[in-house]
Design a protein around this motif. Structure first.
Motif, PDB file in Angstrom:
ATOM      1  N   ASN A  75      27.382   4.263   9.872  1.00  0.00           N
ATOM      2  CA  ASN A  75      28.203   5.076  10.770  1.00  0.00           C
ATOM      3  C   ASN A  75      29.571   5.411  10.200  1.00  0.00           C
ATOM      4  OD1 ASN A  75      26.318   5.118  12.940  1.00  0.00           O
ATOM      5  ND2 ASN A  75      26.874   3.010  13.395  1.00  0.00           N
ATOM      6  N   GLY A  76      29.752   5.335   8.904  1.00  0.00           N
ATOM      7  CA  GLY A  76      31.061   5.610   8.330  1.00  0.00           C
ATOM      8  C   GLY A  76      31.113   5.283   6.864  1.00  0.00           C
ATOM      9  N   PHE A  77      32.201   4.636   6.466  1.00  0.00           N
ATOM     10  CA  PHE A  77      32.365   4.275   5.057  1.00  0.00           C
ATOM     11  C   PHE A  77      33.167   2.993   4.929  1.00  0.00           C
ATOM     12  CE2 PHE A  77      35.876   7.124   6.101  1.00  0.00           C
ATOM     13  CZ  PHE A  77      36.980   6.471   5.589  1.00  0.00           C
ATOM     14  N   GLU A  78      33.097   2.417   3.725  1.00  0.00           N
ATOM     15  CA  GLU A  78      33.806   1.169   3.437  1.00  0.00           C
ATOM     16  C   GLU A  78      34.634   1.349   2.170  1.00  0.00           C
ATOM     17  OE1 GLU A  78      31.995  -2.971   3.848  1.00  0.00           O
ATOM     18  OE2 GLU A  78      31.925  -2.625   1.686  1.00  0.00           O
ATOM     19  N   PHE A  90      37.388  -2.830   3.851  1.00  0.00           N
ATOM     20  CA  PHE A  90      37.721  -2.285   5.159  1.00  0.00           C
ATOM     21  C   PHE A  90      36.636  -1.275   5.537  1.00  0.00           C
ATOM     22  CE2 PHE A  90      41.500  -3.151   2.649  1.00  0.00           C
ATOM     23  CZ  PHE A  90      42.250  -3.956   3.493  1.00  0.00           C
ATOM     24  N   GLN A  91      36.033  -1.439   6.700  1.00  0.00           N
ATOM     25  CA  GLN A  91      34.980  -0.529   7.143  1.00  0.00           C
ATOM     26  C   GLN A  91      35.500   0.352   8.273  1.00  0.00           C
ATOM     27  OE1 GLN A  91      31.174  -2.324   7.836  1.00  0.00           O
ATOM     28  NE2 GLN A  91      30.298  -0.435   8.604  1.00  0.00           N
ATOM     29  N   PHE A  92      35.203   1.659   8.186  1.00  0.00           N
ATOM     30  CA  PHE A  92      35.701   2.641   9.138  1.00  0.00           C
ATOM     31  C   PHE A  92      34.563   3.420   9.792  1.00  0.00           C
ATOM     32  CE2 PHE A  92      38.948   1.980   5.966  1.00  0.00           C
ATOM     33  CZ  PHE A  92      40.088   1.823   6.723  1.00  0.00           C
ATOM     34  N   GLY A 105      35.834  -3.201  10.829  1.00  0.00           N
ATOM     35  CA  GLY A 105      35.522  -4.490  10.219  1.00  0.00           C
ATOM     36  C   GLY A 105      36.297  -4.717   8.941  1.00  0.00           C
ATOM     37  N   MET A 106      36.545  -5.990   8.662  1.00  0.00           N
ATOM     38  CA  MET A 106      37.213  -6.376   7.413  1.00  0.00           C
ATOM     39  C   MET A 106      36.501  -7.589   6.836  1.00  0.00           C
ATOM     40  SD  MET A 106      41.288  -6.065   8.310  1.00  0.00           S
ATOM     41  CE  MET A 106      41.215  -6.894   9.895  1.00  0.00           C
ATOM     42  N   GLN A 107      36.523  -7.665   5.528  1.00  0.00           N
ATOM     43  CA  GLN A 107      35.969  -8.814   4.819  1.00  0.00           C
ATOM     44  C   GLN A 107      36.929  -9.169   3.694  1.00  0.00           C
ATOM     45  OE1 GLN A 107      32.009  -8.165   3.318  1.00  0.00           O
ATOM     46  NE2 GLN A 107      31.445  -6.963   5.108  1.00  0.00           N
TER      47      GLN A 107
END
Length: 192
Positions: A75-78, A90-92, A105-107
């Motif tokens: 559903n987006g990009f990282e 960082f996921q958007f 989300g973050m890792q």
């Protein structure tokens, strides 16, 4: 001919490393491809949405020095930032209500020093507030790396968007370190 080969050897690595990373996909749901890309010269990431007439939205300076990578997600990009012994991502996802790319989300991961003390990884889902971590610590008495039991907690962080991440990432990092230290301390007390 030797001069040509020498010049080619000098130019080839520059052209390989200066290639732009980019992803084209329909992030905003209007059936027109949008774009996100890394500018290797400035170390910034930019996205352009068709629904916003491809206006450039550029990251602020939150990407510390490191190798930046992009990945297409469902559903987006990282955006990944990898350094020598640590990194984060960082996921958007597009948020239709305000027309922005929201951080969902973050890792982060670390290898720690040579003995790998503090090595491991963690992540937080900003939609569910679920935090999960797998960390290790080096036991000096046993001279071995010990796995800390998985940490699963709630971590509530404020909403953040593509070009406004410094504060929320700092909050995540601070809380992540507190959780690690707390679990490490519990393990050390139970050992005594």
């Amino acid at each position: 001919m030797k001069i040509f080969k020498f010049l080619l050897l000098l130019i080839l690595p520059i052209s390989i490393f200066s290639q732009e990373q980019s992803i084209s996909a329909d992030f905003d749901g209007d059936q027109i491809a949008d774009r996100v890309y890394v500018d290797d010269n400035s170390g910034t990431v930019t996205y352009e949405l068709s629904s916003q007439k491809f206006k450039k939205i550029i990251t602020e300076d939150y990407l510390d020095s490191g190798e930046i990578s992009l990945k297409k997600k469902k559903n987006g990009f990282e955006i990944g930032v990898n350094q020598m012994r640590a990194g984060n991502s960082f996921q958007f996802r597009y948020e239709k209500s305000n027309g922005k790319m929201r951080l969902i989300g973050m890792q982060r991961y670390e290898f720690g020093p040579a003995n790998n003390d503090g090595s491991g990884k963690s992540s937080v889902n900003l939609l569910t507030n679920n935090y999960i971590a797998e960390w290790n610590h080096y036991d000096l008495d046993k001279s071995e790396l010990i796995k800390i039991p998985s940490i699963k907690k709630k971590m509530v962080l404020p909403k953040a968007y593509f070009n406004d991440l410094k504060n929320v990432y700092s909050l995540y990092l601070d809380q992540d370190i507190k959780y690690y230290r707390s679990e490490k301390k519990k393990m050390q007390k139970s050992k005594n």
